[in-house]
Motif scaffolding. Structure first.
Motif, PDB file in Angstrom:
ATOM      1  N   PHE A 124      -8.559   8.560 -26.312  1.00 58.61           N
ATOM      2  CA  PHE A 124      -8.308  10.017 -26.618  1.00 58.61           C
ATOM      3  C   PHE A 124      -7.135  10.450 -27.125  1.00 58.61           C
ATOM      4  CE2 PHE A 124      -7.604  14.573 -25.910  1.00 58.61           C
ATOM      5  CZ  PHE A 124      -8.824  14.999 -26.539  1.00 58.61           C
ATOM      6  N   LYS A 125      -6.858  10.475 -28.597  1.00 63.23           N
ATOM      7  CA  LYS A 125      -5.620  10.655 -29.172  1.00 63.23           C
ATOM      8  C   LYS A 125      -5.963  11.631 -30.349  1.00 63.23           C
ATOM      9  CE  LYS A 125      -4.324   7.035 -26.882  1.00 63.23           C
ATOM     10  NZ  LYS A 125      -3.690   6.805 -25.675  1.00 63.23           N
ATOM     11  N   ARG A 126      -5.556  13.059 -30.114  1.00 67.97           N
ATOM     12  CA  ARG A 126      -5.974  13.838 -31.274  1.00 67.97           C
ATOM     13  C   ARG A 126      -4.760  14.844 -31.297  1.00 67.97           C
ATOM     14  NH1 ARG A 126     -12.428  15.033 -29.700  1.00 67.97           N
ATOM     15  NH2 ARG A 126     -13.008  12.697 -29.976  1.00 67.97           N
ATOM     16  N   VAL A 127      -4.824  15.525 -32.522  1.00 68.20           N
ATOM     17  CA  VAL A 127      -4.049  16.411 -33.127  1.00 68.20           C
ATOM     18  C   VAL A 127      -4.759  17.854 -33.061  1.00 68.20           C
ATOM     19  CG1 VAL A 127      -2.300  17.517 -34.730  1.00 68.20           C
ATOM     20  CG2 VAL A 127      -2.660  14.858 -34.453  1.00 68.20           C
ATOM     21  N   PHE A 128      -4.245  18.996 -32.466  1.00 73.69           N
ATOM     22  CA  PHE A 128      -4.956  20.344 -32.400  1.00 73.69           C
ATOM     23  C   PHE A 128      -3.962  21.444 -32.953  1.00 73.69           C
ATOM     24  CE2 PHE A 128      -6.886  17.812 -28.757  1.00 73.69           C
ATOM     25  CZ  PHE A 128      -8.286  18.362 -28.990  1.00 73.69           C
ATOM     26  N   GLN A 129      -4.390  22.296 -33.690  1.00 73.80           N
ATOM     27  CA  GLN A 129      -4.103  23.460 -34.275  1.00 73.80           C
ATOM     28  C   GLN A 129      -4.016  24.462 -33.216  1.00 73.80           C
ATOM     29  OE1 GLN A 129      -4.580  25.223 -38.238  1.00 73.80           O
ATOM     30  NE2 GLN A 129      -5.316  27.004 -36.932  1.00 73.80           N
ATOM     31  N   ILE A 130      -3.074  25.030 -32.856  1.00 72.26           N
ATOM     32  CA  ILE A 130      -2.970  26.205 -31.930  1.00 72.26           C
ATOM     33  C   ILE A 130      -2.485  27.513 -32.428  1.00 72.26           C
ATOM     34  CG2 ILE A 130      -2.788  24.542 -29.914  1.00 72.26           C
ATOM     35  CD1 ILE A 130      -0.061  25.596 -29.559  1.00 72.26           C
ATOM     36  N   ASP A 131      -2.936  28.819 -31.972  1.00 72.96           N
ATOM     37  CA  ASP A 131      -2.572  29.795 -32.466  1.00 72.96           C
ATOM     38  C   ASP A 131      -2.082  30.465 -30.985  1.00 72.96           C
ATOM     39  OD1 ASP A 131      -3.392  30.009 -35.003  1.00 72.96           O
ATOM     40  OD2 ASP A 131      -5.391  30.231 -34.372  1.00 72.96           O
ATOM     41  N   LEU A 132      -0.723  31.082 -31.236  1.00 73.63           N
ATOM     42  CA  LEU A 132      -0.103  31.538 -29.960  1.00 73.63           C
ATOM     43  C   LEU A 132       0.017  33.238 -30.247  1.00 73.63           C
ATOM     44  CD1 LEU A 132       1.888  29.072 -31.156  1.00 73.63           C
ATOM     45  CD2 LEU A 132       2.547  29.271 -28.755  1.00 73.63           C
ATOM     46  N   PRO A 133      -0.707  33.858 -29.409  1.00 67.45           N
ATOM     47  CA  PRO A 133      -0.917  35.568 -29.346  1.00 67.45           C
ATOM     48  C   PRO A 133       0.427  35.898 -29.234  1.00 67.45           C
ATOM     49  CG  PRO A 133      -2.589  34.695 -27.789  1.00 67.45           C
ATOM     50  CD  PRO A 133      -1.741  33.467 -28.084  1.00 67.45           C
ATOM     51  N   ALA A 135       1.870  38.491 -27.751  1.00 65.37           N
ATOM     52  CA  ALA A 135       1.979  38.670 -26.257  1.00 65.37           C
ATOM     53  C   ALA A 135       2.116  37.940 -25.162  1.00 65.37           C
ATOM     54  CB  ALA A 135       1.307  40.035 -25.905  1.00 65.37           C
ATOM     55  N   GLY A 136       1.876  36.577 -25.454  1.00 62.16           N
ATOM     56  CA  GLY A 136       1.646  35.575 -24.564  1.00 62.16           C
ATOM     57  C   GLY A 136       0.063  35.345 -24.188  1.00 62.16           C
ATOM     58  N   GLY A 137       0.019  34.362 -23.198  1.00 66.88           N
ATOM     59  CA  GLY A 137      -1.535  34.404 -22.757  1.00 66.88           C
ATOM     60  C   GLY A 137      -2.069  32.948 -23.299  1.00 66.88           C
ATOM     61  N   PRO A 138      -3.196  32.680 -22.861  1.00 68.32           N
ATOM     62  CA  PRO A 138      -4.092  31.512 -23.559  1.00 68.32           C
ATOM     63  C   PRO A 138      -4.106  31.282 -25.150  1.00 68.32           C
ATOM     64  CG  PRO A 138      -5.132  32.772 -22.032  1.00 68.32           C
ATOM     65  CD  PRO A 138      -4.313  33.543 -22.564  1.00 68.32           C
ATOM     66  N   VAL A 139      -3.807  30.065 -25.433  1.00 70.54           N
ATOM     67  CA  VAL A 139      -3.720  29.700 -26.778  1.00 70.54           C
ATOM     68  C   VAL A 139      -5.093  29.482 -27.098  1.00 70.54           C
ATOM     69  CG1 VAL A 139      -1.484  28.757 -26.684  1.00 70.54           C
ATOM     70  CG2 VAL A 139      -3.437  27.337 -26.628  1.00 70.54           C
ATOM     71  N   THR A 140      -5.469  29.419 -28.496  1.00 70.65           N
ATOM     72  CA  THR A 140      -6.880  28.894 -28.914  1.00 70.65           C
ATOM     73  C   THR A 140      -6.335  27.773 -29.738  1.00 70.65           C
ATOM     74  OG1 THR A 140      -6.606  30.345 -31.071  1.00 70.65           O
ATOM     75  CG2 THR A 140      -7.701  31.356 -29.259  1.00 70.65           C
ATOM     76  N   LYS A 141      -7.258  26.836 -29.740  1.00 72.12           N
ATOM     77  CA  LYS A 141      -6.963  25.468 -30.174  1.00 72.12           C
ATOM     78  C   LYS A 141      -8.269  24.664 -31.300  1.00 72.12           C
ATOM     79  CE  LYS A 141      -7.193  21.828 -27.130  1.00 72.12           C
ATOM     80  NZ  LYS A 141      -7.046  21.016 -25.941  1.00 72.12           N
ATOM     81  N   ARG A 142      -7.748  24.069 -32.192  1.00 74.60           N
ATOM     82  CA  ARG A 142      -8.835  23.701 -32.996  1.00 74.60           C
ATOM     83  C   ARG A 142      -8.517  22.432 -33.341  1.00 74.60           C
ATOM     84  NH1 ARG A 142      -9.623  23.235 -38.518  1.00 74.60           N
ATOM     85  NH2 ARG A 142      -7.344  24.201 -38.951  1.00 74.60           N
ATOM     86  N   LEU A 143      -9.598  21.290 -33.586  1.00 74.13           N
ATOM     87  CA  LEU A 143      -9.188  20.012 -33.891  1.00 74.13           C
ATOM     88  C   LEU A 143      -8.927  19.883 -35.263  1.00 74.13           C
ATOM     89  CD1 LEU A 143      -9.207  16.842 -33.005  1.00 74.13           C
ATOM     90  CD2 LEU A 143     -11.563  16.976 -33.599  1.00 74.13           C
TER      91      LEU A 143
END
Length: 220
Positions: A124-133, A135-143
């Motif tokens: 398992f070796k992958r690159v994910f795009q993340i969005d950082l809200p 105000a903070g909190g959980p990020v969303t991620k996409r392969l």
């Protein structure tokens, strides 16, 4: 030293990798009193596009942490202080750590996430795009990219006897993929740290230390 690091003793002799210099961290760090696992501190350090903040990301979850998440902290460069916001990054079910983290646009970044395998094309070796809200909190991620499933047509990665991950299916099967740069909206530069001479991810038969490899990857 028996702790699995690169600075272990060789027989009864001290490690030769420090040229006789002392390794003070074994005397000054009390891991039992801390919550950061061995080699699990800030692995990702991303500069925001405005140049005002560093976003520091843990490599591994904290000791005793039940959720398999990593925290991204904010450091204000001018004030030299840690401030908010903070974000949480959920590891994939197969992921154990991150290798690199970069921010390439306001509120958007890339993360290399991996398992602990090397030389395993089913790892398992992958690159994910993340969005950082904001105000903070959980990020969303996409392969974005599976580093073990990269098309390499036209003989760009010719097979070599004893090496894995070469041919029309190119793979980056290293445990320490620790460099990531965004060259354009569709091109990434990715490199491994070979931990010389302790990691063997490419040259399996016969086993010999990895090279440092740098690859340009063109995305869709």
């Amino acid at each position: 030293y028996g702790d699995g690091t690169n600075l272990q003793r060789h027989g009864d002799a001290p490690t030769r990798w420090l040229a006789g210099l002392p390794w003070p961290y074994r005397r000054t760090l009390d891991r039992a009193a801390g919550r950061v696992p061995t080699s699990g501190g800030f692995e990702g350090l991303a500069l925001t596009p405005d140049g005002e903040r560093l976003l520091a990301m843990q490599e591994k979850p904290l000791v005793g942490q039940t959720a398999r998440t990593l925290t991204i902290h904010t450091f204000e460069i001018a004030q030299r202080t840690w401030t908010g916001p903070r974000w949480s990054y959920p590891l994939d079910a197969r992921g154990t750590a991150i290798g690199a983290f970069q921010v390439y646009a306001p509120g958007r970044g890339l993360v290399i996430e991996r398992d602990d395998t090397q030389g395993d094309l089913d790892g398992f070796k992958r690159v994910f795009q993340i969005d950082l809200p904001p105000a903070g909190g959980p990020v969303t991620k996409r392969l974005v990219l599976d580093l073990l499933q990269i098309a390499a047509p036209d003989g760009r990665a010719l097979a070599v006897d004893g090496d894995v991950g070469l041919g029309e299916r190119f793979a980056f099967p290293f445990v320490t993929i620790e460099c990531l740069a965004v060259l354009s909206p569709t091109r990434l530069l990715i490199a491994n740290d070979n931990n010389y001479p302790f990691s063997v991810g490419r040259h399996l038969t016969p086993a010999r230390p990895d090279d440092n490899e740098l690859i340009w990857v063109e995305l869709a």
